[in-house]
Motif scaffolding. Structure first.
Motif, PDB file in Angstrom:
ATOM      1  N   TYR A 137      51.468  42.895  39.445  1.00 41.61           N
ATOM      2  CA  TYR A 137      50.515  41.785  39.372  1.00 41.61           C
ATOM      3  C   TYR A 137      50.730  41.023  38.068  1.00 41.61           C
ATOM      4  N   SER A 139      49.345  39.397  34.905  1.00 41.56           N
ATOM      5  CA  SER A 139      48.159  39.673  34.100  1.00 41.56           C
ATOM      6  C   SER A 139      47.862  38.494  33.180  1.00 41.56           C
ATOM      7  N   LYS A 164      45.495  39.253  37.766  1.00 46.82           N
ATOM      8  CA  LYS A 164      44.311  39.713  37.039  1.00 46.82           C
ATOM      9  C   LYS A 164      43.903  38.657  36.025  1.00 46.82           C
ATOM     10  N   MET A 193      42.030  40.661  40.547  1.00 39.73           N
ATOM     11  CA  MET A 193      41.318  41.672  39.784  1.00 39.73           C
ATOM     12  C   MET A 193      40.676  40.999  38.570  1.00 39.73           C
ATOM     13  N   ASP A 195      38.876  41.772  34.528  1.00 39.26           N
ATOM     14  CA  ASP A 195      38.865  42.716  33.409  1.00 39.26           C
ATOM     15  C   ASP A 195      37.821  42.247  32.399  1.00 39.26           C
ATOM     16  N   GLU A 221      37.670  45.983  35.900  1.00 39.39           N
ATOM     17  CA  GLU A 221      38.287  46.843  34.880  1.00 39.39           C
ATOM     18  C   GLU A 221      37.428  46.930  33.622  1.00 39.39           C
ATOM     19  N   GLU A 317      51.751  46.325  35.764  1.00 41.12           N
ATOM     20  CA  GLU A 317      51.190  45.134  35.128  1.00 41.12           C
ATOM     21  C   GLU A 317      52.307  44.318  34.473  1.00 41.12           C
TER      22      GLU A 317
END
Length: 359
Positions: A137, A139, A164, A193, A195, A221, A317
């Motif tokens: 993914y 990031s 993410k 996602m 975080d 996260e 990541e």
């Protein structure tokens, strides 16, 4: 065959630029401060690794610790597991954590790289596996709407099927605004996602997590303080979205405590903080035992090799903290990380760039 021994160590501190500063809800990493490690052996191979100190303030003490350890390991056999046991024993009283753990992990990684090179195989093969495409993914940071949507669009166009983004803005409405803008750009092409980087209290994490559930988030996260395993467990119980954590576990024992507390649905050890390749292998065993999908945190070059031999491998990541001082051997294509058949872990210094960014 002559026993392979460590004959010396060289460490250099660099501070390299980042294409995008890593903005989080609790601070910004504007540059990438790294200690580069060269572990010399009598087998005419040198193991390479780097560690990331998050802040330039930690560069000098980390460099000094690596150099002190270099003097300690000189003359020892090139046996990473024996080095790991020696480090765990030597630092039991002071605590094998913080800068000490970072430095020993860097040497552990360099030792594994050297050992793979001495056997003329990629690290993944030395570990008993083989290179294969790994789901990855892209990031991103706390980029707000304009940059966040641009980076998301670029990632999807590059083939990534997961992204993410960091959130934890002043209000829940701000979080939702960014998440919805990115989802509008990516549609069904990529999972998203989020975080929080430990920014929320437990009650606020539950409140925001419930609101995010309707947005189809793939994981949340580190919603609260990483050491608050009970808090994470409480958040996890209250939400339907999976909870991810692990990048701040200093050693497999801390991972085990989080697992025992039922703090997370997914696990994301950081290769450096968990204890290098040796520490990762222990973490991978814990993840397998408990059925935890295992993802990596930065250190993408080494992480590709250890993820490929992890039974519960989930995501790699993509966050390139060392790219400016490395030759580009790791490739990302069609949403996967591809690493080739070069001996070792795929770390090769761009010496011209290293000299440019030396501290």
């Amino acid at each position: 065959m002559e026993e392979i021994r460590i004959t010396g160590l060289r460490a250099r501190a660099v501070n390299v630029p980042l294409q995008y500063p890593v903005k989080t809800a609790v601070g910004t990493v504007a540059t990438s401060p790294l200690v580069l490690i060269d572990l010399l052996t009598n087998a005419n191979v040198t193991g390479h690794a780097y560690v990331f100190t998050y802040t330039p303030l930690a560069l000098k003490p980390t460099l000094q610790m690596v150099e002190e350890l270099g003097a300690l390991v000189q003359g020892m056999p090139l046996s990473p597991h024996d080095l790991d046991r020696a480090f765990n024993g030597r630092f039991r009283l002071i605590g094998h954590t913080g800068i000490v753990r970072i430095a020993t992990a860097g040497i552990d990684m360099a030792a594994w790289d050297a050992k793979a090179k001495a056997h003329r195989v990629p690290l993944v093969e030395l570990l008993g596996g083989k290179a294969r495409p790994l789901p990855a993914y892209d990031s991103h940071s706390m980029d707000d709407v304009a940059l966040g949507t641009k980076r998301a669009r670029d990632a999807v166009e590059s083939g990534f099927r997961a992204i993410k983004t960091k959130i934890g803005y002043a209000t829940l409405d701000d979080d939702l605004k960014v998440v919805r803008a990115i989802k509008a750009v990516t549609g069904n092409a990529a999972d998203l996602m989020v975080d929080y980087n430990q920014a929320l209290s437990v009650p606020e994490a539950k409140r925001r997590g419930r609101a995010l559930a309707a947005e189809g988030i793939a994981w949340i996260e580190e919603p609260t303080l990483q050491q608050d395993y009970a808090g994470h467990a409480s958040i996890r119980e209250a939400l339907t979205t999976p909870i991810q954590m692990g990048e701040n576990w200093f050693g497999p024992d801390e991972m085990q405590k989080a697992v025992d507390a039922k703090a997370c649905d997914f696990a994301m050890p950081d290769l450096m903080k968990i204890g290098g390749v040796s520490g990762w292998l222990k973490a991978s065993a814990i993840a397998e035992q408990h059925g935890l999908p295992l993802s990596s945190h930065i250190f993408q070059e080494f992480s590709a090799h250890v993820l490929a031999v992890s039974p519960t491998a989930h995501f790699l990541e993509k966050m390139d903290m060392a790219g400016p001082v490395l030759e580009p051997l790791l490739r990302f294509r069609d949403g996967n990380a591809h690493f080739g058949d070069e001996p070792g872990a795929g770390i090769r210094w761009n010496e011209e760039a290293v000299s440019q960014f030396l501290v």
